[in-house]
Write a protein that holds these residues in place. Structure first.
Motif, short mmCIF file in Angstrom:
data_model
loop_
_atom_site.label_atom_id
_atom_site.label_comp_id
_atom_site.label_asym_id
_atom_site.label_seq_id
_atom_site.Cartn_x
_atom_site.Cartn_y
_atom_site.Cartn_z
N SER A 15 0.82 -1.21 0.00
CA SER A 15 0.00 0.00 0.00
C SER A 15 0.86 1.26 0.00
O SER A 15 0.45 2.30 -0.53
N HIS A 16 2.07 1.19 0.59
CA HIS A 16 2.96 2.34 0.58
C HIS A 16 3.38 2.70 -0.83
O HIS A 16 3.58 3.86 -1.17
N LEU A 17 3.54 1.67 -1.68
CA LEU A 17 3.95 1.90 -3.06
C LEU A 17 2.85 2.58 -3.87
O LEU A 17 3.09 3.05 -4.98
N MET A 18 1.64 2.61 -3.34
CA MET A 18 0.53 3.25 -4.03
C MET A 18 0.32 4.69 -3.56
O MET A 18 -0.09 5.54 -4.34
N PHE A 19 0.58 4.97 -2.29
CA PHE A 19 0.19 6.25 -1.73
C PHE A 19 1.33 7.06 -1.13
O PHE A 19 1.21 8.27 -0.98
N THR A 20 2.42 6.41 -0.74
CA THR A 20 3.46 7.10 0.02
C THR A 20 4.82 7.07 -0.66
O THR A 20 5.52 8.08 -0.69
N THR A 21 5.20 5.94 -1.20
CA THR A 21 6.57 5.78 -1.71
C THR A 21 6.58 5.08 -3.05
O THR A 21 7.32 4.13 -3.26
N GLY A 22 5.75 5.52 -3.98
CA GLY A 22 5.67 4.87 -5.28
C GLY A 22 6.71 5.37 -6.26
O GLY A 22 7.70 6.03 -5.90
N VAL A 23 6.51 5.04 -7.54
CA VAL A 23 7.44 5.43 -8.60
C VAL A 23 7.70 6.93 -8.55
O VAL A 23 6.79 7.75 -8.51
N GLY A 24 9.01 7.30 -8.54
CA GLY A 24 9.39 8.71 -8.52
C GLY A 24 9.45 9.34 -7.16
O GLY A 24 9.82 10.52 -7.04
N ALA A 25 9.14 8.59 -6.10
CA ALA A 25 9.12 9.17 -4.75
C ALA A 25 10.43 8.92 -4.04
O ALA A 25 11.10 7.89 -4.24
N LEU A 26 10.80 9.86 -3.20
CA LEU A 26 11.94 9.66 -2.31
C LEU A 26 11.50 8.85 -1.10
O LEU A 26 10.45 9.11 -0.52
N VAL A 27 12.32 7.88 -0.74
CA VAL A 27 12.04 7.04 0.42
C VAL A 27 13.13 7.29 1.45
O VAL A 27 14.32 7.07 1.17
N ASP A 28 12.72 7.76 2.60
CA ASP A 28 13.68 8.02 3.68
C ASP A 28 13.89 6.75 4.48
O ASP A 28 13.07 6.40 5.33
N LEU A 29 15.00 6.06 4.24
CA LEU A 29 15.36 4.88 5.02
C LEU A 29 16.18 5.33 6.22
O LEU A 29 16.57 6.50 6.31
N PRO A 30 16.47 4.45 7.18
CA PRO A 30 17.14 4.89 8.40
C PRO A 30 18.43 5.67 8.18
O PRO A 30 18.70 6.65 8.87
N ASN A 31 19.25 5.26 7.20
CA ASN A 31 20.54 5.92 6.99
C ASN A 31 20.72 6.51 5.61
O ASN A 31 21.64 7.30 5.41
N ILE A 32 19.91 6.12 4.66
CA ILE A 32 20.08 6.60 3.29
C ILE A 32 18.74 7.05 2.73
O ILE A 32 17.68 6.72 3.27
N SER A 33 18.81 7.82 1.66
CA SER A 33 17.63 8.27 0.94
C SER A 33 17.69 7.70 -0.47
O SER A 33 18.72 7.83 -1.15
N VAL A 34 16.62 7.06 -0.92
CA VAL A 34 16.59 6.46 -2.24
C VAL A 34 15.34 6.92 -2.98
O VAL A 34 14.39 7.42 -2.38
N LEU A 35 15.36 6.74 -4.31
CA LEU A 35 14.24 7.12 -5.15
C LEU A 35 13.77 5.90 -5.93
O LEU A 35 14.58 5.16 -6.49
N VAL A 36 12.46 5.67 -5.95
CA VAL A 36 11.90 4.50 -6.62
C VAL A 36 11.96 4.71 -8.13
O VAL A 36 11.51 5.74 -8.65
N ARG A 37 12.51 3.75 -8.84
CA ARG A 37 12.70 3.87 -10.28
C ARG A 37 11.42 3.57 -11.05
O ARG A 37 10.45 3.03 -10.52
#
Length: 632
Positions: A15-37
């Motif tokens: 559900s996070h991939l639909m509303f919070t952290t989907g394609v093009g979104a930045l995901v704040d992980l504990p130590n790094i920040s990534v972007l969904v491709r």
């Protein structure tokens, strides 16, 4: 993985991939920040026996928006077993991400530089603890007590525009006022966060030429003149495109860096259809092209969709497919997809459909409890529900209007035409409440000319003008209409009642309000409607335990309704809350409503806690404005 680097860096719910952290979104992980491709990089071919999510109404709606080339609704690629064997095949399957922003800052010495500058390393050697993945500053000269190299975190600032582009902030050019360092081609920079309570107070310093510049310069009304032109970067797709929109500075983690554009619908059978007809309709995309129905017996052994039809004979299945083929073709719709009408027709039908694994309704033969006849015209217990959600795009800076999707620019999920879109499904239960039409219609007439409703209408026009008019007036057919899609007084009353019930349910039966969702069914065109569905929509067992359905029994429903309406009479923020109206120049879209009495979590409310006002449900000031002037 490569060397001692494992590929998993974290986990999120579907559900996070639909509303919070989907394609093009930045995901704040504990130590790094990534972007969904983008979807081009999602690999379902590594997941054996994966199955598409089927829901014809949602697929049709997606095709109307993205095109007929979209053939499937797919879940996120996932394999079971990553926890047992994180170094095995399951550990290599998932949603692809890329580190972003591309600049890092050492948490010890404050050195600032690109990830690929050679000054930073990456550590993700513990396959069972992907949350420990981290970048570190390999060349830090300051002494630290830990034996680990000091942590390097994502630099704080980004550039984004309303066309959906996202880019790294140009720190080197910024500190050198658009030029380059006279002492080095790739100078070492330092980011000094000086704190304070007057906005950003972060200084960027070049360690070679000693130039300094504060990030405060690029914020505020005058900051736009000091920013470069947008490069049209789409980091989730790995490319660039032409862009003429002015960029804005964002802080990593800003809530407006990504907004999902999604569609959702309940898996309801056609009105009056049998369970077999519902299953045929559900899998019609796979059944419509069967060339010869005489081989049904053979197809049942090799085609997976027939596993759901084991209770019917070959002849019954054949007849159902032939009837579906001979039936009338659905007329093409124009405008925003209407996914609610079919649901309303099912819930309000006199004869409820046959129960299925996806959809089971029950109505008490005794009807609405006598003590609530003045409140409800019908009560339906939804013992089984299945909701399908599909993502069609996303926006940046401006949140999309679900009723007017063309107001903002939708960002593509892939470099070319998509043939599938991400989707998820949740199962749950719910309560459907239909209000008496004469009660609602009479109330609408009473409030139609009221000053309170006029304030809400005027605020809606100001809200839309302030958000959209400058960017959309020239490109919308017929110009910008500030009152387009005004939901009306009926929606405000139904929405307010829904929130009152949700908050009371959370207290009465133990569900957290965040695990509940709402669907409002107001009138559409010439079709009078007045319904509310409150249902569980979470992907775990909490959504299907029967606790919500039980609240529709006579005694609990009477208690719940009385408590909800009685609670609405008072708010601990009164008289400020009770007297509130969105008077000019305010453009907020609620009246007597606040976090104490009406607001619910973002995932629960379908309209972002807008269009709420207690005075339109209970008599907190003028009884003529209340839908229920006297409490039951």
């Amino acid at each position: 993985m490569a060397g001692n680097h494992f590929s998993r860096v974290g986990a999120v719910r579907p559900s996070h991939l639909m509303f919070t952290t989907g394609v093009g979104a930045l995901v704040d992980l504990p130590n790094i920040s990534v972007l969904v491709r983008g979807l081009d990089d999602w690999r379902h071919d590594k997941v054996p026996d994966w199955e598409a999510i089927t829901e014809p109404r949602v697929l049709d709606a997606v095709q109307r928006i993205l095109g007929k080339q979209v053939k499937e609704l797919r879940p996120a690629p996932w394999l079971d077993g990553a926890d047992r064997d994180p170094a095995g095949p399951a550990g290599r399957v998932g949603v692809p991400v890329v580190p972003f922003p591309g600049w890092l800052r050492c948490t010890v010495c404050d050195e600032l530089g690109p990830i690929d500058s050679g000054a930073f390393g990456f550590d993700n050697a513990n396959a069972r603890k992907p949350h420990e993945a981290r970048f570190f500053h390999a060349g830090c000269r300051r002494k630290v007590r830990s034996r680990k190299k000091p942590l390097a975190v994502a630099a704080r600032f980004l550039l984004a525009c309303t066309d959906g582009h996202l880019d790294d902030f140009p720190y080197a050019r910024f500190v050198h006022h658009g030029g380059s360092c006279p002492e080095a081609t790739h100078p070492t920079l330092k980011m000094d966060d000086r704190g304070g309570n007057l906005g950003a107070n972060v200084e960027i310093k070049c360690m070679r030429c000693e130039q300094r510049r504060n990030m405060r310069e690029v914020f505020g009304p005058r900051g736009a003149d000091k920013l470069p032109r947008c490069r049209g970067r789409r980091p989730h797709l790995g490319d660039f495109e032409t862009c003429k929109v002015e960029p804005k500075v964002l802080v990593v983690g800003a809530s407006n860096q990504w907004f999902a554009q999604t569609l959702s619908a309940l898996a309801v059978p056609p009105t009056g259809a049998s369970e077999l007809d519902a299953k045929v309709d559900k899998h019609w995309d796979k059944l419509e092209n069967i060339p010869d129905l005489s081989i049904i017996s053979y197809l049942r052994t090799v085609v997976p969709v027939f596993r759901e039809m084991v209770d019917w004979s070959d002849d019954e299945i054949r007849a159902a497919i032939e009837a579906r083929r001979a039936g009338p073709k659905p007329e093409p719709q124009t405008g925003n997809p209407d996914l609610r009408s079919a649901e309303w027709e099912i819930f309000s039908a006199r004869q409820l459909p046959e129960p299925t694994d996806d959809f089971t309704l029950r109505r008490d033969p005794a009807g609405v409890p006598a003590r609530l006849k003045g409140c409800y015209a019908d009560v339906v217990q939804a013992e089984r529900l299945r909701e399908v959600r599909a993502m069609v795009g996303f926006t940046r800076l401006d949140a999309p209007d679900p009723d007017d999707p063309d107001l903002v620019t939708r960002v593509a999920l892939a470099r070319g035409d998509v043939t599938w879109v991400p989707a998820s499904e949740v199962r749950g239960e719910g309560i459907f409440l239909r209000l008496p039409e004469d009660l609602v219609a009479n109330w609408e007439q009473r409030v139609a000319t009221s000053a309170a409703l006029a304030e809400h209408r005027d605020a809606y026009a100001r809200f839309r003008s302030n958000r959209y008019s400058a960017r959309t007036a020239g490109r919308l057919p017929g110009g910008f209409d500030p009152m387009r899609n005004w939901p009306g007084a009926r929606f405000i009353a139904l929405h307010t009642l829904s929130h009152l019930l949700i908050r009371t349910i959370a207290l009465e039966c133990g569900y957290s309000s965040a695990s509940l969702s709402e669907r409002i069914y107001p009138s559409r065109d010439d079709d009078p409607r007045a319904g509310i569905l409150i249902y569980t929509a979470v992907p775990d067992a909490e959504g299907t335990l029967g606790g919500l359905v039980s609240q529709a029994e006579e005694e609990p429903l009477v208690r719940l309704t009385r408590r909800a309406l009685a609670t609405a009479m008072h708010c601990s923020s009164d008289p400020l809350c009770a007297e509130r109206l969105p008077q000019e120049p305010a453009d907020f879209l609620h009246g007597a409503a606040c976090h104490v009495c009406l607001f619910v979590s973002e995932t629960t409310c379908e309209r972002g806690n807008r269009f709420l006002d207690r005075r339109f449900v209970v008599p907190i000031d003028d009884p003529d404005l209340a839908l229920f002037p006297e409490l039951p």
